[in-house]
Design an enzyme around this catalytic site. Structure first.
Site, PDB file in Angstrom:
ATOM      1  N   ASN A   7      60.249 -34.281  26.536  1.00 24.25           N
ATOM      2  CA  ASN A   7      61.146 -33.814  25.475  1.00 24.25           C
ATOM      3  C   ASN A   7      61.749 -35.061  24.847  1.00 24.25           C
ATOM      4  O   ASN A   7      62.721 -35.632  25.361  1.00 24.25           O
ATOM      5  CB  ASN A   7      62.226 -32.904  26.050  1.00 24.25           C
ATOM      6  CG  ASN A   7      63.181 -32.382  24.989  1.00 24.25           C
ATOM      7  OD1 ASN A   7      62.977 -32.599  23.789  1.00 24.25           O
ATOM      8  ND2 ASN A   7      64.222 -31.693  25.416  1.00 24.25           N
ATOM      9  N   ARG A  89      57.573 -30.768  24.223  1.00 23.51           N
ATOM     10  CA  ARG A  89      58.465 -29.860  23.508  1.00 23.51           C
ATOM     11  C   ARG A  89      58.535 -30.331  22.051  1.00 23.51           C
ATOM     12  O   ARG A  89      58.861 -31.485  21.775  1.00 23.51           O
ATOM     13  CB  ARG A  89      59.860 -29.874  24.117  1.00 23.51           C
ATOM     14  CG  ARG A  89      60.803 -28.928  23.387  1.00 23.51           C
ATOM     15  CD  ARG A  89      62.233 -29.043  23.885  1.00 23.51           C
ATOM     16  NE  ARG A  89      63.108 -28.158  23.136  1.00 23.51           N
ATOM     17  CZ  ARG A  89      64.439 -28.177  23.225  1.00 23.51           C
ATOM     18  NH1 ARG A  89      65.032 -29.047  24.027  1.00 23.51           N
ATOM     19  NH2 ARG A  89      65.171 -27.349  22.517  1.00 23.51           N
ATOM     20  N   HIS A 178      65.607 -23.004  20.483  1.00 26.39           N
ATOM     21  CA  HIS A 178      65.788 -22.707  21.916  1.00 26.39           C
ATOM     22  C   HIS A 178      64.844 -21.594  22.383  1.00 26.39           C
ATOM     23  O   HIS A 178      65.168 -20.811  23.279  1.00 26.39           O
ATOM     24  CB  HIS A 178      67.240 -22.294  22.231  1.00 26.39           C
ATOM     25  CG  HIS A 178      68.265 -23.339  21.919  1.00 26.39           C
ATOM     26  ND1 HIS A 178      69.496 -23.028  21.371  1.00 26.39           N
ATOM     27  CD2 HIS A 178      68.230 -24.686  22.049  1.00 26.39           C
ATOM     28  CE1 HIS A 178      70.188 -24.148  21.191  1.00 26.39           C
ATOM     29  NE2 HIS A 178      69.449 -25.170  21.613  1.00 26.39           N
ATOM     30  N   HIS A 206      71.790 -18.895  24.995  1.00 17.93           N
ATOM     31  CA  HIS A 206      71.526 -20.251  25.486  1.00 17.93           C
ATOM     32  C   HIS A 206      72.806 -21.065  25.323  1.00 17.93           C
ATOM     33  O   HIS A 206      73.358 -21.158  24.220  1.00 17.93           O
ATOM     34  CB  HIS A 206      70.397 -20.891  24.674  1.00 17.93           C
ATOM     35  CG  HIS A 206      70.220 -22.356  24.925  1.00 17.93           C
ATOM     36  ND1 HIS A 206      69.309 -22.860  25.834  1.00 17.93           N
ATOM     37  CD2 HIS A 206      70.852 -23.443  24.398  1.00 17.93           C
ATOM     38  CE1 HIS A 206      69.384 -24.177  25.845  1.00 17.93           C
ATOM     39  NE2 HIS A 206      70.321 -24.557  24.984  1.00 17.93           N
ATOM     40  N   THR A 207      73.288 -21.646  26.405  1.00 14.41           N
ATOM     41  CA  THR A 207      74.498 -22.460  26.332  1.00 14.41           C
ATOM     42  C   THR A 207      74.168 -23.924  26.586  1.00 14.41           C
ATOM     43  O   THR A 207      73.295 -24.260  27.372  1.00 14.41           O
ATOM     44  CB  THR A 207      75.555 -21.980  27.350  1.00 14.41           C
ATOM     45  OG1 THR A 207      75.035 -22.123  28.670  1.00 14.41           O
ATOM     46  CG2 THR A 207      75.906 -20.534  27.116  1.00 14.41           C
ATOM     47  N   GLY A 208      74.880 -24.758  25.892  1.00 12.50           N
ATOM     48  CA  GLY A 208      74.700 -26.199  25.961  1.00 12.50           C
ATOM     49  C   GLY A 208      75.547 -26.795  24.862  1.00 12.50           C
ATOM     50  O   GLY A 208      76.410 -26.126  24.286  1.00 12.50           O
ATOM     51  N   ASN A 209      75.321 -28.053  24.518  1.00  5.91           N
ATOM     52  CA  ASN A 209      76.035 -28.602  23.374  1.00  5.91           C
ATOM     53  C   ASN A 209      75.669 -27.820  22.115  1.00  5.91           C
ATOM     54  O   ASN A 209      76.472 -27.620  21.224  1.00  5.91           O
ATOM     55  CB  ASN A 209      75.711 -30.082  23.179  1.00  5.91           C
ATOM     56  CG  ASN A 209      76.660 -30.746  22.210  1.00  5.91           C
ATOM     57  OD1 ASN A 209      77.881 -30.619  22.332  1.00  5.91           O
ATOM     58  ND2 ASN A 209      76.133 -31.441  21.215  1.00  5.91           N
ATOM     59  N   GLY A 210      74.400 -27.356  22.066  1.00  6.64           N
ATOM     60  CA  GLY A 210      73.988 -26.397  21.060  1.00  6.64           C
ATOM     61  C   GLY A 210      73.923 -25.022  21.705  1.00  6.64           C
ATOM     62  O   GLY A 210      73.372 -24.859  22.790  1.00  6.64           O
ATOM     63  N   ARG A 239      78.569 -29.023  16.261  1.00  2.00           N
ATOM     64  CA  ARG A 239      78.112 -28.337  15.047  1.00  2.00           C
ATOM     65  C   ARG A 239      79.086 -27.220  14.681  1.00  2.00           C
ATOM     66  O   ARG A 239      79.632 -26.549  15.550  1.00  2.00           O
ATOM     67  CB  ARG A 239      76.714 -27.748  15.261  1.00  2.00           C
ATOM     68  CG  ARG A 239      75.652 -28.780  15.567  1.00  2.00           C
ATOM     69  CD  ARG A 239      74.294 -28.085  15.740  1.00  2.00           C
ATOM     70  NE  ARG A 239      73.276 -29.021  16.180  1.00  2.00           N
ATOM     71  CZ  ARG A 239      72.462 -28.817  17.216  1.00  2.00           C
ATOM     72  NH1 ARG A 239      72.563 -27.694  17.915  1.00  2.00           N
ATOM     73  NH2 ARG A 239      71.549 -29.705  17.546  1.00  2.00           N
ATOM     74  N   ARG A 282      83.318 -31.473  27.622  1.00  2.00           N
ATOM     75  CA  ARG A 282      83.909 -30.130  27.674  1.00  2.00           C
ATOM     76  C   ARG A 282      84.859 -29.997  28.859  1.00  2.00           C
ATOM     77  O   ARG A 282      85.871 -29.304  28.767  1.00  2.00           O
ATOM     78  CB  ARG A 282      82.796 -29.096  27.757  1.00  2.00           C
ATOM     79  CG  ARG A 282      83.285 -27.661  27.626  1.00  2.00           C
ATOM     80  CD  ARG A 282      82.135 -26.740  27.393  1.00  2.00           C
ATOM     81  NE  ARG A 282      81.446 -27.074  26.163  1.00  2.00           N
ATOM     82  CZ  ARG A 282      81.800 -26.606  24.963  1.00  2.00           C
ATOM     83  NH1 ARG A 282      82.831 -25.799  24.867  1.00  2.00           N
ATOM     84  NH2 ARG A 282      81.132 -26.947  23.886  1.00  2.00           N
ATOM     85  N   ARG A 283      84.551 -30.685  29.944  1.00  2.00           N
ATOM     86  CA  ARG A 283      85.440 -30.645  31.097  1.00  2.00           C
ATOM     87  C   ARG A 283      86.823 -31.167  30.717  1.00  2.00           C
ATOM     88  O   ARG A 283      87.849 -30.615  31.132  1.00  2.00           O
ATOM     89  CB  ARG A 283      84.848 -31.494  32.224  1.00  2.00           C
ATOM     90  CG  ARG A 283      85.604 -31.455  33.535  1.00  2.00           C
ATOM     91  CD  ARG A 283      85.429 -30.113  34.215  1.00  2.00           C
ATOM     92  NE  ARG A 283      86.543 -29.197  33.964  1.00  2.00           N
ATOM     93  CZ  ARG A 283      86.471 -27.892  34.111  1.00  2.00           C
ATOM     94  NH1 ARG A 283      85.358 -27.317  34.465  1.00  2.00           N
ATOM     95  NH2 ARG A 283      87.516 -27.135  33.883  1.00  2.00           N
ATOM     96  N   GLU A 385      63.728 -23.503  30.805  1.00  3.69           N
ATOM     97  CA  GLU A 385      62.937 -24.083  29.722  1.00  3.69           C
ATOM     98  C   GLU A 385      61.743 -24.878  30.245  1.00  3.69           C
ATOM     99  O   GLU A 385      60.621 -24.757  29.729  1.00  3.69           O
ATOM    100  CB  GLU A 385      63.820 -24.990  28.855  1.00  3.69           C
ATOM    101  CG  GLU A 385      64.824 -24.252  28.000  1.00  3.69           C
ATOM    102  CD  GLU A 385      65.696 -25.198  27.202  1.00  3.69           C
ATOM    103  OE1 GLU A 385      65.531 -25.277  25.971  1.00  3.69           O
ATOM    104  OE2 GLU A 385      66.550 -25.874  27.820  1.00  3.69           O
TER     105      GLU A 385
END
Length: 400
Positions: A7, A89, A178, A206-210, A239, A282-283, A385
């Site tokens: 990726n 990917r 995703h 789908h969770t993540g920075n995006g 975003r 995020r923490r 994924e």
């Protein structure tokens, strides 16, 4: 049969070495700071501590060479010829690619042609493909597209209410992203809910920075929150997600913001980072919200509110779903917004068990977080994924 999946992003290359015969992950890792200097590789083998290896990588070819040298040097493979296929990917496949394909020059050219739709993603994806072709020219290579899973969307869902010529001439439509994550979440969600995939109605997240959502009806994608680009949809780490399109010409006229600056603001300086006023983990946002930082709390509240709105909209698309499935990657199991959003959705048949949700924040396994009496089941599962990439490579190679 060993599969190497890649990726490749602008300044990094993530990899996994997978033994298809044993159905086992042999190693994972990432090369970071490609091009920019002071490059390094973080290499992980299941059950062992991660290793940090330095190695300058001027381009993705250098990065792949470092990955291959590490796999040999660590004794995971005797020679690069032990690898029997590579899966790449690829973020954007446009309308042409509805499934994974064996890579040839025609496929490479097609990926290049749609790179205008995802220049920050397809360009490094192509760099990884070219690097593998040069270093391992005899090895079969497979392209697995993020957009492919969403090519089942009906026309009213993927078209924008814009001049039709924009679609005809420039390909302006909803594509979604995703795809591998949503496909895995749909498969596991159907199984956990005890319904066949081809009759399953689900909402996958789908969770993540995006962050993106997908409405799944009868096992296929019928709508998804990301659009022409990954910018559309819910509020994300950097975003903006959905905004009034009129803000763009307003800021051009009011503040003289250029197209380049707008792209930077909307993709890198908005979302959670925009509200908090800086890019932090995020923490940190969660910790500072707990001790009373009003902007950190506002950012989390906004994320939860917008996620709740999308969930409600997608339940309208699917009808009462068999399940809602959240899937997470490394570091995202403790995303508190999930529970914040779901606590106010009992009118949709969603009853969350707060103790289960708290336990799920520890991550590492599949869990049901809805109450036993909840008409709609809610599951939290680790990301699959990479497994989808391996399965597609194996299928194309005829190993299944």
């Amino acid at each position: 049969m060993l599969i190497l999946t890649l990726n490749c992003r602008r300044f990094s290359a993530q990899y996994q070495l997978y033994n298809w015969g044993d159905q086992a992950v042999m190693a994972t890792g990432m090369v970071e700071r490609i091009v920019v200097g002071d490059s390094f590789l973080t290499h992980r083998v299941p059950g062992a501590d991660a290793k940090h290896l330095d190695g300058e990588c001027a381009d993705h070819k250098d990065a792949l060479r470092l990955i291959l040298d590490t796999l040999v040097g660590e004794g995971l493979i005797g020679a690069v010829t032990d690898i029997k296929a590579i899966g790449h990917r690829v973020v954007h496949g446009g309308e042409r690619f509805t499934k994974s394909v064996l890579i040839d020059e025609d496929v490479v050219e097609a990926i290049r042609e749609v790179a205008t739709l995802a220049p920050l993603h397809n360009t490094p994806n192509l760099a990884g493909i070219r690097a593998a072709q040069e270093l391992l020219p005899e090895l079969p290579q497979v392209a697995i597209f993020d957009t492919a899973f969403h090519q089942t969307m009906p026309e009213p869902a993927y078209m924008y209410p814009l001049p039709y010529e924009w679609y005809q001439k420039h390909g302006v439509r909803r594509y979604g992203f995703h795809g591998q994550s949503h496909l895995h979440a749909a498969r596991r969600g159907a199984e956990l809910a005890g319904v066949p995939l081809d009759t399953a109605n689900l909402v996958t997240i789908h969770t993540g920075n995006g962050v993106s959502l997908c409405a799944v009806r009868d096992g296929v994608s019928v709508d998804t929150s990301m659009g022409l680009t990954p910018l559309e949809g819910v509020m994300m780490g950097t975003r903006c997600g959905d905004i009034d399109a009129g803000i763009i010409p307003f800021m051009v006229n009011e503040a003289g913001v250029s197209a380049t600056e707008l792209d930077l603001f909307l993709n890198q300086k908005s979302g959670l980072a925009g509200i908090v006023g800086r890019r932090v983990s995020r923490r940190t946002v969660v910790d500072e919200a707990v001790v009373g930082d009003p902007r950190c709390q506002l950012a989390l509240d906004m994320e939860a509110y917008r996620l709740r709105k999308y969930l409600g909209a997608y339940i309208a698309v699917t009808g009462r779903p068999d399940a809602i499935v959240f899937t997470y990657g490394e570091g995202w199991e403790d995303w508190p917004v999930r529970g914040m959003a779901l606590q106010e959705m009992s009118q949709f048949g969603i009853e969350v068990d707060l103790k289960r949700d708290e336990e799920a924040l520890k991550g590492g396994r599949e869990m049901q977080i809805s109450a036993d009496h909840s008409p709609v089941k809610v599951f939290v599962i680790p990301s699959g994924e990479d497994m989808v990439l391996n399965e597609d490579v194996a299928a194309i190679m005829g190993w299944q």
